[in-house]
Design a protein around this motif. Structure first.
Motif, PDB file in Angstrom:
ATOM      1  N   THR A 127      -7.628   2.848  13.207  1.00  0.00           N
ATOM      2  CA  THR A 127      -6.657   2.849  12.110  1.00  0.00           C
ATOM      3  C   THR A 127      -5.397   3.598  12.508  1.00  0.00           C
ATOM      4  O   THR A 127      -4.278   3.127  12.260  1.00  0.00           O
ATOM      5  CB  THR A 127      -7.282   3.470  10.843  1.00  0.00           C
ATOM      6  N   PHE A 128      -5.544   4.773  13.141  1.00  0.00           N
ATOM      7  CA  PHE A 128      -4.376   5.536  13.617  1.00  0.00           C
ATOM      8  C   PHE A 128      -3.511   4.668  14.531  1.00  0.00           C
ATOM      9  O   PHE A 128      -2.286   4.608  14.393  1.00  0.00           O
ATOM     10  CB  PHE A 128      -4.796   6.771  14.432  1.00  0.00           C
ATOM     11  N   MET A 129      -4.166   4.022  15.482  1.00  0.00           N
ATOM     12  CA  MET A 129      -3.434   3.236  16.471  1.00  0.00           C
ATOM     13  C   MET A 129      -2.746   2.026  15.833  1.00  0.00           C
ATOM     14  O   MET A 129      -1.590   1.722  16.148  1.00  0.00           O
ATOM     15  CB  MET A 129      -4.368   2.798  17.602  1.00  0.00           C
ATOM     16  N   LEU A 130      -3.443   1.351  14.947  1.00  0.00           N
ATOM     17  CA  LEU A 130      -2.856   0.190  14.273  1.00  0.00           C
ATOM     18  C   LEU A 130      -1.639   0.596  13.445  1.00  0.00           C
ATOM     19  O   LEU A 130      -0.590  -0.057  13.495  1.00  0.00           O
ATOM     20  CB  LEU A 130      -3.897  -0.500  13.391  1.00  0.00           C
ATOM     21  N   VAL A 131      -1.770   1.676  12.697  1.00  0.00           N
ATOM     22  CA  VAL A 131      -0.641   2.154  11.883  1.00  0.00           C
ATOM     23  C   VAL A 131       0.523   2.571  12.786  1.00  0.00           C
ATOM     24  O   VAL A 131       1.690   2.302  12.471  1.00  0.00           O
ATOM     25  CB  VAL A 131      -1.083   3.303  10.947  1.00  0.00           C
ATOM     26  N   ALA A 132       0.235   3.181  13.925  1.00  0.00           N
ATOM     27  CA  ALA A 132       1.298   3.577  14.858  1.00  0.00           C
ATOM     28  C   ALA A 132       2.029   2.357  15.399  1.00  0.00           C
ATOM     29  O   ALA A 132       3.264   2.330  15.452  1.00  0.00           O
ATOM     30  CB  ALA A 132       0.708   4.393  16.008  1.00  0.00           C
ATOM     31  N   VAL A 133       1.290   1.326  15.787  1.00  0.00           N
ATOM     32  CA  VAL A 133       1.907   0.101  16.311  1.00  0.00           C
ATOM     33  C   VAL A 133       2.777  -0.554  15.244  1.00  0.00           C
ATOM     34  O   VAL A 133       3.924  -0.941  15.500  1.00  0.00           O
ATOM     35  CB  VAL A 133       0.822  -0.873  16.825  1.00  0.00           C
ATOM     36  N   VAL A 134       2.261  -0.676  14.028  1.00  0.00           N
ATOM     37  CA  VAL A 134       3.021  -1.292  12.933  1.00  0.00           C
ATOM     38  C   VAL A 134       4.269  -0.467  12.618  1.00  0.00           C
ATOM     39  O   VAL A 134       5.359  -1.014  12.423  1.00  0.00           O
ATOM     40  CB  VAL A 134       2.134  -1.469  11.675  1.00  0.00           C
ATOM     41  N   THR A 135       4.131   0.856  12.598  1.00  0.00           N
ATOM     42  CA  THR A 135       5.282   1.722  12.304  1.00  0.00           C
ATOM     43  C   THR A 135       6.368   1.573  13.360  1.00  0.00           C
ATOM     44  O   THR A 135       7.554   1.435  13.031  1.00  0.00           O
ATOM     45  CB  THR A 135       4.830   3.190  12.215  1.00  0.00           C
ATOM     46  N   VAL A 136       5.998   1.588  14.629  1.00  0.00           N
ATOM     47  CA  VAL A 136       6.988   1.430  15.703  1.00  0.00           C
ATOM     48  C   VAL A 136       7.651   0.060  15.603  1.00  0.00           C
ATOM     49  O   VAL A 136       8.869  -0.058  15.746  1.00  0.00           O
ATOM     50  CB  VAL A 136       6.345   1.636  17.090  1.00  0.00           C
ATOM     51  N   TYR A 137       6.864  -0.967  15.341  1.00  0.00           N
ATOM     52  CA  TYR A 137       7.441  -2.306  15.208  1.00  0.00           C
ATOM     53  C   TYR A 137       8.460  -2.359  14.068  1.00  0.00           C
ATOM     54  O   TYR A 137       9.564  -2.863  14.230  1.00  0.00           O
ATOM     55  CB  TYR A 137       6.348  -3.355  14.989  1.00  0.00           C
ATOM     56  N   ILE A 138       8.083  -1.825  12.923  1.00  0.00           N
ATOM     57  CA  ILE A 138       8.992  -1.839  11.771  1.00  0.00           C
ATOM     58  C   ILE A 138      10.253  -1.040  12.068  1.00  0.00           C
ATOM     59  O   ILE A 138      11.373  -1.497  11.812  1.00  0.00           O
ATOM     60  CB  ILE A 138       8.281  -1.308  10.499  1.00  0.00           C
ATOM     61  N   MET A 139      10.076   0.149  12.627  1.00  0.00           N
ATOM     62  CA  MET A 139      11.232   1.021  12.887  1.00  0.00           C
ATOM     63  C   MET A 139      12.174   0.417  13.931  1.00  0.00           C
ATOM     64  O   MET A 139      13.399   0.467  13.779  1.00  0.00           O
ATOM     65  CB  MET A 139      10.786   2.398  13.345  1.00  0.00           C
ATOM     66  N   ARG A 140      11.625  -0.151  14.991  1.00  0.00           N
ATOM     67  CA  ARG A 140      12.474  -0.664  16.076  1.00  0.00           C
ATOM     68  C   ARG A 140      12.995  -2.066  15.834  1.00  0.00           C
ATOM     69  O   ARG A 140      14.108  -2.378  16.217  1.00  0.00           O
ATOM     70  CB  ARG A 140      11.714  -0.626  17.398  1.00  0.00           C
ATOM     71  N   HIS A 141      12.178  -2.931  15.258  1.00  0.00           N
ATOM     72  CA  HIS A 141      12.563  -4.327  15.165  1.00  0.00           C
ATOM     73  C   HIS A 141      13.026  -4.735  13.774  1.00  0.00           C
ATOM     74  O   HIS A 141      13.996  -5.470  13.645  1.00  0.00           O
ATOM     75  CB  HIS A 141      11.404  -5.207  15.634  1.00  0.00           C
ATOM     76  N   ALA A 142      12.343  -4.278  12.742  1.00  0.00           N
ATOM     77  CA  ALA A 142      12.725  -4.674  11.382  1.00  0.00           C
ATOM     78  C   ALA A 142      13.899  -3.851  10.871  1.00  0.00           C
ATOM     79  O   ALA A 142      14.808  -4.388  10.243  1.00  0.00           O
ATOM     80  CB  ALA A 142      11.533  -4.560  10.442  1.00  0.00           C
ATOM     81  N   LEU A 143      13.895  -2.540  11.165  1.00  0.00           N
ATOM     82  CA  LEU A 143      14.964  -1.653  10.667  1.00  0.00           C
ATOM     83  C   LEU A 143      16.014  -1.353  11.726  1.00  0.00           C
ATOM     84  O   LEU A 143      17.076  -0.820  11.404  1.00  0.00           O
ATOM     85  CB  LEU A 143      14.367  -0.354  10.131  1.00  0.00           C
ATOM     86  N   GLY A 144      15.701  -1.639  12.975  1.00  0.00           N
ATOM     87  CA  GLY A 144      16.668  -1.417  14.059  1.00  0.00           C
ATOM     88  C   GLY A 144      16.959   0.040  14.357  1.00  0.00           C
ATOM     89  O   GLY A 144      18.004   0.368  14.891  1.00  0.00           O
ATOM     90  N   ALA A 145      16.037   0.935  14.006  1.00  0.00           N
ATOM     91  CA  ALA A 145      16.284   2.364  14.239  1.00  0.00           C
ATOM     92  C   ALA A 145      15.953   2.747  15.671  1.00  0.00           C
ATOM     93  O   ALA A 145      15.177   2.150  16.341  1.00  0.00           O
ATOM     94  CB  ALA A 145      15.426   3.202  13.292  1.00  0.00           C
TER      95      ALA A 145
END
Length: 145
Positions: A127-145
């Motif tokens: 669960t930790f790893m999945l949430v980390a992957v999703v968070t990085v994806y959202i931050m880098r690709h969806a939000l462009g941060a």
């Protein structure tokens, strides 16, 4: 995405992993306890368990002193934090909430729990790893941060 070979440190990472494993194993063998930081800090901050405050405090002091000891022989890496103080405090509170919700932190579940073969720790670590992957994806690709 490309691999940053300039900062790729497999030997240092392996050495650090071995040290963490030895520390966790020694902690379990000598004290019969799990080396999970959230549980250690939580026990230090709780009102009960007055008899085990010394080792908990020693553990935390050791964690905080480690970079100072490291500087005696080597230079610390440059660290750049791209977040402001409010974001860091909010992130810390969310991590604290998550460790309570998950009955432990990444060190307790990911290092010690997996080594003991517990299903609960396997599920928590996944669960930790999945949430980390999703968070990085959202931050880098969806939000462009």
């Amino acid at each position: 995405m490309q691999l940053d070979t300039l900062h790729f440190t497999p030997l240092a990472s392996l050495f650090g992993g071995v040290l963490i494993g030895l520390a966790a194993g020694g902690f379990a063998l000598l004290l019969g306890r799990i080396m999970g930081v959230s549980g250690i800090v939580g026990g230090l901050l709780s009102r009960g368990g007055q008899g085990d405050r010394a080792w908990r405090l020693s553990f935390i002091v050791g964690l905080l002193a480690a970079p100072l000891v490291w500087q005696l022989g080597w230079r610390l890496p440059d660290i750049q934090v791209a977040a402001g103080p409010v974001t860091l405090v909010l992130a810390g509170l969310l991590v604290g909430f998550g460790t309570r919700l998950g009955s432990g932190c990444t060190s307790g579940h990911g290092v010690c729990g997996l080594a003991r073969g517990t299903l609960r720790s396997l599920i928590a670590t996944m669960t930790f790893m999945l949430v980390a992957v999703v968070t990085v994806y959202i931050m880098r690709h969806a939000l462009g941060a």
